[in-house]
Design a protein around this motif. Sequence first.
Motif, short mmCIF file in Angstrom:
data_model
loop_
_atom_site.label_atom_id
_atom_site.label_comp_id
_atom_site.label_asym_id
_atom_site.label_seq_id
_atom_site.Cartn_x
_atom_site.Cartn_y
_atom_site.Cartn_z
N ALA A 98 -16.69 -31.56 17.84
CA ALA A 98 -14.74 -30.97 18.52
C ALA A 98 -15.02 -29.72 18.49
CB ALA A 98 -13.74 -31.46 18.02
N LYS B 169 -17.88 -26.57 22.71
CA LYS B 169 -16.92 -25.70 23.73
C LYS B 169 -18.14 -24.35 24.13
CE LYS B 169 -14.95 -23.25 20.49
NZ LYS B 169 -13.00 -22.34 19.87
N ASP C 113 -3.44 -34.35 7.36
CA ASP C 113 -4.27 -34.29 8.57
C ASP C 113 -5.71 -33.51 8.40
OD1 ASP C 113 -3.45 -37.02 10.00
OD2 ASP C 113 -2.48 -35.15 11.88
N VAL D 130 -8.34 -31.24 9.74
CA VAL D 130 -8.55 -30.13 10.66
C VAL D 130 -9.11 -29.58 10.94
CG1 VAL D 130 -5.80 -30.62 10.86
CG2 VAL D 130 -6.51 -28.59 9.75
N HIS E 236 -10.67 -28.33 14.23
CA HIS E 236 -10.38 -28.69 14.97
C HIS E 236 -10.32 -28.16 16.37
CE1 HIS E 236 -9.07 -32.33 17.78
NE2 HIS E 236 -10.22 -33.19 17.07
N PRO E 237 -10.12 -28.77 17.60
CA PRO E 237 -9.75 -27.79 18.38
C PRO E 237 -8.12 -28.22 18.46
CG PRO E 237 -11.83 -28.62 19.37
CD PRO E 237 -10.98 -29.13 18.33
N HIS E 238 -7.62 -29.12 18.30
CA HIS E 238 -6.17 -28.91 18.84
C HIS E 238 -5.88 -28.50 17.70
CE1 HIS E 238 -7.78 -32.75 20.71
NE2 HIS E 238 -7.06 -32.16 21.93
N ARG E 239 -6.10 -27.52 16.57
CA ARG E 239 -5.54 -26.60 15.39
C ARG E 239 -5.86 -25.79 15.23
NH1 ARG E 239 -1.38 -29.05 12.40
NH2 ARG E 239 -1.23 -31.18 12.39
N GLN E 240 -7.16 -24.88 16.57
CA GLN E 240 -7.26 -24.01 16.29
C GLN E 240 -6.10 -22.58 16.90
OE1 GLN E 240 -11.15 -23.47 18.75
NE2 GLN E 240 -12.17 -24.46 17.62
#
Length: 129
Positions: free
Chosen positions: A28, A32, A65, A67, A87-91
């Motif tokens: 994940a 990118k 979680d 991350v 993880h991208p949701h936590r960057q």
Amino acid sequence: MSKSPDITVGFRRAEENDAELVREIVLAAYSKWISVIGREPTPMKADFNKVVREHDIDLAIVAGDVVGLIEICLHADHLWIENVAVHPHRQGIGIGRRLLSHVESKAAQAEIGEIRLQTNEAFEANIAL
């Protein structure tokens, strides 16, 4: 990049049964960069079962979680950072910085005065960090 000072990050060492979780976070986090460099970055190609068995991987935990992670190898004269992944949701909220600070503390405890890492020159955000 915003940084949240009130975020609590815990750490624990990855165990063999965490290999799939480590793989998911790495894929994940690095996906990118595929379009930037025209291929999968090297960390995405790792044998994650082997990596978890052979390297020291600390997992970053926020609100229960996992991350992010940092993978290190201790050498006689330095500590090598093989991989840092969030993880991208936590960057963008300071987890990468916390992971690096965590490793700095480990190096100090081991009385290792040098930390090394390598990144792709195209990963500008990583270089800036």
